[in-house]
Design an enzyme around this catalytic site. Structure first.
Site, PDB file in Angstrom:
ATOM      1  N   HIS A  92       3.060  -3.754  -6.969  1.00 11.69           N
ATOM      2  CA  HIS A  92       2.018  -4.751  -6.681  1.00 11.69           C
ATOM      3  C   HIS A  92       2.164  -6.018  -7.516  1.00 11.69           C
ATOM      4  CE1 HIS A  92       0.503  -0.579  -6.345  1.00 11.69           C
ATOM      5  NE2 HIS A  92       0.191  -1.004  -5.142  1.00 11.69           N
ATOM      6  N   CYS A 114       7.412  -6.000  -5.663  1.00 11.19           N
ATOM      7  CA  CYS A 114       8.072  -6.266  -4.382  1.00 11.19           C
ATOM      8  C   CYS A 114       8.523  -7.734  -4.346  1.00 11.19           C
ATOM      9  CB  CYS A 114       7.115  -5.995  -3.218  1.00 11.19           C
ATOM     10  SG  CYS A 114       7.852  -6.442  -1.630  1.00 11.19           S
ATOM     11  N   GLU A 144      -2.520  -6.416  -6.882  1.00 13.28           N
ATOM     12  CA  GLU A 144      -1.691  -7.568  -6.481  1.00 13.28           C
ATOM     13  C   GLU A 144      -2.427  -8.886  -6.758  1.00 13.28           C
ATOM     14  OE1 GLU A 144      -0.089  -7.532  -2.433  1.00 13.28           O
ATOM     15  OE2 GLU A 144       0.109  -9.707  -2.532  1.00 13.28           O
ATOM     16  N   THR A 183      -0.418  -9.996   0.258  1.00 13.11           N
ATOM     17  CA  THR A 183       0.573  -9.625   1.286  1.00 13.11           C
ATOM     18  C   THR A 183       0.086  -8.552   2.262  1.00 13.11           C
ATOM     19  OG1 THR A 183       1.467  -7.990  -0.227  1.00 13.11           O
ATOM     20  CG2 THR A 183       2.569 -10.138  -0.190  1.00 13.11           C
TER      21      THR A 183
HETATM   22 FE1  SF4 Z   1       6.340  -5.506  -0.183  1.00 16.94          FE
HETATM   23 FE2  SF4 Z   1       4.855  -5.621   2.028  1.00 16.94          FE
HETATM   24 FE3  SF4 Z   1       5.732  -3.304   1.182  1.00 16.94          FE
HETATM   25 FE4  SF4 Z   1       3.821  -4.592  -0.206  1.00 16.94          FE
HETATM   26  S1  SF4 Z   1       3.646  -3.741   1.878  1.00 16.94           S
HETATM   27  S2  SF4 Z   1       5.601  -3.563  -1.038  1.00 16.94           S
HETATM   28  S3  SF4 Z   1       4.499  -6.723   0.113  1.00 16.94           S
HETATM   29  S4  SF4 Z   1       7.019  -5.036   1.902  1.00 16.94           S
END
Ligand code: SF4
Length: 326
Positions: A92, A114, A144, A183
Site C-alpha cells: 500500500h 506497488c 495507501e 488506486t
Molecule cells: Fe497495485 Fe492495483 Fe494491485 Fe493495488 S490493486 S497492488 S495498485 S495493481
C-alpha cells in the site's frame, strides 16, 4: 453488503437443479500483490527468518498467515522492528518518514509498494513542486492514503471522499489545485467526484485518466458483466480490502445481493435458498486457492456447474527491487 438488497429480484430458482456459478475473470491477485508476496518470500530465502513486515503485506488473512508460518513477522510500526533484521514495507506504500527512519537506524529495508502507488507518490511531489494544492480522492484511514499524504509536507493535500465533500471545500475559485486518486476506488464514484471537482474548479489539473489501477477497474468491469445474470454475488476478500469492498458495492448497485467472504466456510447454506445462479469473484489480494475452496464448498452444498466469464486479459508484471532480482 451482507443484507439483501431491496432492489434484488425474488429468488425462485428450482434448487433441485445444479447451481450455476459464473466466475468472473479477471479476479484475484494483481501484479502488485504478486510482487509484494514474492518480495517477502525471497527475503525469507535470502536473509532467513525472521523477516519483519510493516503492516499486512496485502489485506488478506490467508496470505498473511501463510507468510507468518514461513517466518514473516507482521508489525504495525517500525519501532517494533529490532535492529539488525530486514523489514519489508507493504504494497500500500508508506509515508516518506518510514524509509527515512529505517535508514537512520541502519535497517535493511525492502519496499514492496506497488509501482502504481509509487507513480501516484511521484505525481503528488510534482504537483506540490509546481505550487498546487492537491485534492486527494480516497478513503480516510486507508494505509495507501496515509502513505500518499506522507509524500508531501503537511498542509499540501486535502482528502475528498464524496461528491458532497466537494461543495464544502473552502478554496478560492481560482486557487492552483490538482487532484489525484487512491488506486482502489469505485470507478463510477470517482468519476462523479472528478466531475464535481472540474465543475467547481475548472482550472484544476489531474492525471489523464484517474489513477484507479488496471486491476481494480478490470475486476469491477468483470462484476458488472455478470451481476445482472446472478441471484447472489460472492466476493472473496477482507473487509479492510478497499478493492474487494468496492466489488461487492458494484454488484449491489446493480440490484444483486452481494456477500463479502474470506473463506468457503463463511458460506451459510441458507444463502442458497431459491438461488439458481451465483456470481463469484475475488479481490486483488485474494489468492486463487480460495476461489477453488469456495467452489468446493458450494459443490458440497449443491451440485455446481462452473462457467468462467472473461472480460479482459491481464499480462502485467512488475520488476522486483534490485536487492532481490536474480
Ligand atoms: Fe497495485 Fe492495483 Fe494491485 Fe493495488 S490493486 S497492488 S495498485 S495493481
Amino acid at each position: 453488503m451482507t443484507q439483501p438488497s431491496t432492489l434484488a429480484p425474488a429468488r425462485t430458482a428450482d434448487t433441485r437443479l445444479p447451481l450455476k456459478v459464473l466466475i468472473a475473470a479477471p479476479r484475484g491477485f494483481c501484479a502488485g500483490v504478486d510482487r509484494a508476496i514474492e518480495i517477502v518470500e525471497r527475503a525469507l530465502t535470502r536473509y532467513g527468518a525472521p523477516v519483519y513486515v510493516r503492516h499486512e503485506i496485502v489485506h488478506n488473512a490467508f496470505v498473511v498467515d501463510t507468510l507468518r508460518e514461513k517466518g514473516a513477522v507482521f508489525v504495525d510500526e517500525l519501532d517494533e522492528v529490532p535492529d539488525g533484521v530486514p523489514v519489508v514495507f507493504s504494497a500500500h506504500g508508506v509515508p516518506k518518514a518510514v524509509p527515512a527512519n529505517a535508514e537512520d537506524r541502519g535497517l535493511d529495508y525492502l519496499d514492496a509498494t506497488c509501482p502504481l502507488v509509487s507513480k501516484v507518490h511521484r505525481q503528488a511531489e510534482r504537483q506540490v513542486e509546481a505550487g498546487r494544492h492537491i485534492l486527494f480522492i480516497g478513503h480516510r484511514g486507508h494505509p495507501e492514503v496515509i502513505g500518499t499524504f506522507g509524500q508531501v509536507p503537511d498542509g499540501c493535500m486535502t482528502l475528498v471522499e464524496t461528491v458532497e465533500d466537494v461543495a464544502s471545500l473552502s478554496f478560492d475559485d481560482d486557487a492552483p489545485l490538482a487532484f489525484l486518486t487512491q488506486t482502489t476506488l469505485s470507478v463510477d464514484d470517482t468519476n462523479a467526484i472528478v466531475e464535481a471537482l472540474r465543475a467547481r474548479f475548472p482550472q484544476i489539473v489531474g492525471p489523464k485518466a484517474e489513477d484507479i489501477c488496471y486491476a481494480t477497474s478490470n475486476r469491477q468491469a468483470a462484476v458488472k458483466a455478470i451481476a445482472a445474470k446472478v441471484d447472489l454475488m460472492l466476493v472473496i476478500g477482507a473487509t479492510n480490502s478497499s478493492n474487494s469492498v468496492r466489488l461487492a458495492e458494484v454488484a449491489e448497485r446493480m440490484g444483486t445481493d452481494a456477500r463479502l467472504i474470506q473463506r468457503g466456510a463463511d458460506i451459510d447454506p441458507a444463502w442458497l435458498d431459491g438461488v439458481g445462479t451465483i456470481g463469484l469473484t475475488a479481490g486483488a489480494s485474494a489468492p486463487e486457492v480460495l476461489v477453488r475452496e469456495v467452489i468446493d464448498r458450494l459443490n458440497a452444498l449443491r451440485e455446481v456447474e462452473e462457467d468462467v466469464v472473461t472480460t479482459a486479459e491481464e499480462h502485467i508484471t512488475f520488476k522486483l527491487p534490485r536487492q532481490l532480482a536474480d
